[in-house]
Design a protein around this motif. Structure first.
Motif, PDB file in Angstrom:
ATOM      1  N   ALA A  38       0.864  -1.025   0.020  1.00  0.00           N
ATOM      2  CA  ALA A  38      -0.108  -0.204  -0.067  1.00  0.00           C
ATOM      3  C   ALA A  38       1.040   1.230   0.027  1.00  0.00           C
ATOM      4  O   ALA A  38       0.574   2.345  -0.591  1.00  0.00           O
ATOM      5  CB  ALA A  38      -0.786  -0.070   0.923  1.00  0.00           C
TER       6      ALA A  38
ATOM      7  N   LEU B 159      -5.771   1.788  -1.504  1.00  0.00           N
ATOM      8  CA  LEU B 159      -5.242   0.595  -1.041  1.00  0.00           C
ATOM      9  C   LEU B 159      -4.928   0.999   0.603  1.00  0.00           C
ATOM     10  O   LEU B 159      -4.709   0.233   1.160  1.00  0.00           O
ATOM     11  CB  LEU B 159      -4.030   0.053  -1.719  1.00  0.00           C
ATOM     12  CG  LEU B 159      -4.291  -0.529  -3.053  1.00  0.00           C
ATOM     13  CD1 LEU B 159      -3.112  -0.943  -3.816  1.00  0.00           C
ATOM     14  CD2 LEU B 159      -5.474  -1.842  -2.841  1.00  0.00           C
TER      15      LEU B 159
ATOM     16  N   GLU C 266      -7.524  -0.030   2.806  1.00  0.00           N
ATOM     17  CA  GLU C 266      -7.717  -1.749   3.050  1.00  0.00           C
ATOM     18  C   GLU C 266      -6.818  -2.200   3.809  1.00  0.00           C
ATOM     19  O   GLU C 266      -6.748  -2.983   4.615  1.00  0.00           O
ATOM     20  CB  GLU C 266      -7.919  -2.066   1.589  1.00  0.00           C
ATOM     21  CG  GLU C 266      -8.935  -1.588   0.770  1.00  0.00           C
ATOM     22  CD  GLU C 266      -8.958  -2.195  -0.667  1.00  0.00           C
ATOM     23  OE1 GLU C 266      -8.238  -2.894  -0.891  1.00  0.00           O
ATOM     24  OE2 GLU C 266      -9.786  -1.908  -1.266  1.00  0.00           O
TER      25      GLU C 266
END
Length: 761
Positions: A205, A215, A218
């Motif tokens: 990420a 990302l 997440e």
């Protein structure tokens, strides 16, 4: 026994036979003919040679002894084969009962008795004396068979107890090291799987946050969730559940593992056969997890294939990955501690298999393991093939119609039509022998049947017109009852006195009836008093011998149980110390770093989350470096608590016990120290008192009272066990109750222990 022992008894029998014949005739001045001496020498040589080899071929030795004595009985005078034909055959029967199964032993005795009965009837008829001789011989054979079966059972019990102690001693030394290996392996799995996944995901990420900023959220969510999983997993490492909890099938666990790696962006294809629960499934799961973690760490994005084939003889596992795609960044490279390959081999070796890993021709990597399959161990037949051959050979003893025809000197066959007393005696002796077989299962019924049969002996003497020694039938009847008193004595003193009194009354009445029916010049009261005294002394001696034998066996069982309990306590304590030492490192390092990682992730700081994840991984690696350092200082000797129940269960299961321990969700992780220690020691005492039966221990908490319920422990009713448990419960104000079927309920209130702890503080 060695070969000298095998030769000693046949040599003594040969000497005894030489004294009986031709020794006694020579002393009296009657010199046997040379042909008789030669025949006796040949027969005795065959019999002694067969008896010397009786341990290697017991049934064959019995057949040779019976056939040789039968062939030699014709041309030789009476008594020439008396010792070898009776004591020698009894020795062979005893050896068969020791070395073969019970069915073969009983078949051999029955075949031998029928064979000698048929031979005696065909040669001599069935007179009173012959019938009594055959009854006495049958009793001798039955006693030899019973003694052999008892010796065989006692020997097997001693061997089983010895093996149990050996396994317990081995486990005593192995359990601490096994606990270290378990914690090392599980900590490595946590670091390799959970923490490495966080580092890889957060690193990816960070590398793509300019192009794919979504990302980051997440990755933070994944890091927080995984951090909580790490905390739960570390808690399970510190205190595994002792119960055999129901879980999903092994193949479903493997598919869930693959699905987790797919969520990390790994391309994984799998073909997994159904696997049974057990060591093979656990090893397969650990090997697959380690292999997939290494792919995610060193070759992110590589295509991976998982094959798990469960066959008849072997279980094959193959994890094959291709070379990583061009430009892939291995964020987890360099995070390994160098223990993965060793732990892979350890897992496979403990399951009875092997594992190999190495590069493939196309630049990828492959891990291949071979573990046991369905038929990894051969199923042992119920009885060896030689036993079946022995049974056929024993049955062949009955089918020898030619041997009586080979006898050179048959006697004149009796033509009487009356049934002799010997037939009745043989039937009564057979009835007593069958009753003794049921003695342990139904002792009271067996005693009643023996006393009832004792009253039939004088009836058989009268109906059969017996004119032999008047006390001999009564002595045979009393012998069976004395055997019962020795083998299964009454448990309570009152019942023992009642049993001896009934034996004295019944056997005195039977013997006195036989003597008075025969007629005697001795006053009746003298006969009754003398018989009563003799029967009372004999029955009392048999009862005392049985009580002494029972106490000796119980003392041996107690010593065995105490030794086993001491080794169990030592093994669990040492393993608990190892766990406590490693868990102390978890508390101060890994837990703190993991909590910091979760806090940073929940705060939305991606860079700090990555740093804390690497710190947690480094702390785990440092802790793993200290795991192999066994031993603790004298200042650290923690006592086991309920969190050590899984160690106790593991040790007892390793020694062959079938136990299960269940804790409900209401039992808190932290209990008052006094209750925690008392509950563990009570559980240890209860499970140590269990036998071969399956045992279950359940712990629950209701209204501030910890309840321990143990089932399947019949020996929990023993005085020593109850006194120990009652003392522990009384110290905390608890109670102990017992129920049917070996059920025990122990209640320990928490309020008293809490008040004591607060008062001490």
């Amino acid at each position: 026994m060695n070969r000298t022992d095998d030769r000693l008894v046949p040599a003594l029998l040969l000497c005894a036979q030489a004294v009986v014949w031709p020794g006694v005739p020579l002393v009296r001045g009657a010199v046997p003919p040379a042909s008789a001496l030669l025949t006796a020498t040949l027969v005795a040589g065959v019999v002694v040679a067969a008896l010397v080899l009786r341990r290697t071929r017991p049934v064959a030795a019995l057949i040779v002894v019976a056939a040789a004595c039968a062939l030699g009985a014709g041309p030789l005078p009476a008594g020439a084969m008396a010792v070898l034909g009776t004591a020698g055959a009894a020795l062979a029967v005893f050896t068969v009962a020791i070395g073969r199964d019970a069915f073969t032993a009983v078949l051999c005795v029955t075949a031998l008795a029928l064979w000698q009965l048929g031979q005696g009837i065909s040669l001599h008829g069935l007179s009173e004396r012959d019938g009594l001789d055959m009854a006495l011989t049958a009793v001798l054979y039955a006693a030899s068979c019973g003694a052999g079966l008892f010796t065989r059972r006692a020997r097997r019990a001693r061997q089983a107890a010895g093996r149990l102690l050996e396994r317990a001693e081995t486990e005593r030394h192995r359990l601490p090291a096994a606990e270290r290996r378990r914690m090392e392996r599980e900590l490595h799995d946590i670091s390799a799987h959970h923490l490495t996944a966080v580092v890889v995901t957060v690193g990816a990420a960070l590398g793509l946050r300019d192009r794919r900023p979504e990302l980051a959220a997440e990755a933070l969510e994944f890091a927080a969730g995984t951090g909580h999983e790490v905390v739960r997993a570390l808690g399970a490492v510190r205190a595994p559940a002792p119960s055999r909890a129901e879980s999903s099938p092994p193949e479903e666990q493997l598919r869930d593992l693959v699905a987790g790696f797919r969520r990390l962006g790994q391309r994984v294809d799998c073909e997994i056969d159904p696997l049974p629960d057990g060591a093979v499934a656990e090893a397969a799961y650990g090997i697959v997890r380690e292999a997939l973690t290494n792919v995610a760490r060193y070759a992110p994005g590589a295509h991976t294939t998982l094959l798990c084939r469960y066959g008849e003889t072997r279980t094959e596992i193959a994890v094959t990955s291709t070379a990583p795609p061009a430009g892939a960044v291995a964020h987890g490279a360099g995070l390994g501690g160098g223990r993965g390959q060793g732990l892979l081999r350890s897992r496979a070796r403990e399951a009875g298999g092997t594992v190999h890993s190495g590069p493939t021709a196309d630049g990828g990597w492959e891990v291949r393991a071979v573990l046991p399959g369905r038929t990894a161990t051969a199923v042992e037949p119920s009885a060896p093939r030689s036993y079946r051959v022995a049974q056929v050979a024993a049955a062949g003893l009955i089918l020898q119609p030619l041997l009586p025809a080979l006898i050179i000197r048959p006697d004149e066959i009796s033509s009487g039509t009356e049934v002799s007393a010997g037939v009745f005696f043989a039937l009564l002796a057979a009835g007593q022998a069958m009753t003794l077989l049921w003695l342990r299962r139904a002792p009271r019924t067996a005693y009643a049947m023996l006393l009832g049969l004792a009253l039939l002996w004088p009836v058989a003497m009268a109906v059969g017109n017996y004119r032999g020694p008047v006390f001999l039938p009564s002595a045979l009847s009393l012998l069976a009852t004395c055997v019962a008193l020795v083998m299964v004595p009454a448990r309570s003193a009152a019942y023992r006195s009642t049993t001896v009194l009934l034996v004295v009354l019944v056997h005195t009445a039977a013997a006195a009836t036989a003597v008075l029916a025969r007629g005697t010049t001795t006053p009746t009261w003298t006969v009754i008093v003398g018989i009563t005294a003799g029967v009372a002394l004999t029955a009392t001696a048999a009862q005392l011998a049985g009580v002494r034998r029972t106490r000796h066996r119980q003392a041996g069982d107690r010593a065995h149980d105490e030794r086993l309990a001491a080794w169990t306590e030592e093994a669990v304590r040492d393993a608990w110390i190892e766990r406590h030492r490693i868990a102390a490192g978890l508390e101060g390092t890994v837990f703190a770093r993991t909590a910091d990682m979760v806090a940073e992730a929940e705060a939305g700081r991606l860079d700090a989350t990555a740093a804390r994840a690497r710190e947690a991984l480094a702390a785990m690696r440092a802790l793993l470096d200290t795991v192999p350092q066994s031993g603790t200082g004298p200042e650290l000797r923690p006592q086991p608590t309920l969190q050590a129940l899984d160690l106790l269960a593991h040790h007892l299961r390793a020694t062959g016990r079938d136990i299960d321990i269940r804790l409900t969700d209401r039992v808190p992780r932290h209990l008052p120290t006094a209750v925690d220690l008392a509950a563990y020691h009570a559980a240890e005492t209860l499970l140590a008192a269990g036998g071969e039966e399956p045992s279950l221990l359940e712990l629950d908490l209701e209204t501030d009272t910890l309840t321990l319920t143990a089932t399947g422990i019949p020996r929990a009713a023993n005085t020593a066990v109850r006194e120990g448990l009652t003392a522990r419960a009384a110290a905390l104000g608890g109670t102990l109750t017992s129920g049917p079927g070996g059920t025990v309920h122990l209640r320990l209130p928490l309020t008293t222990a809490r008040d004591d702890e607060e008062g001490q503080r």
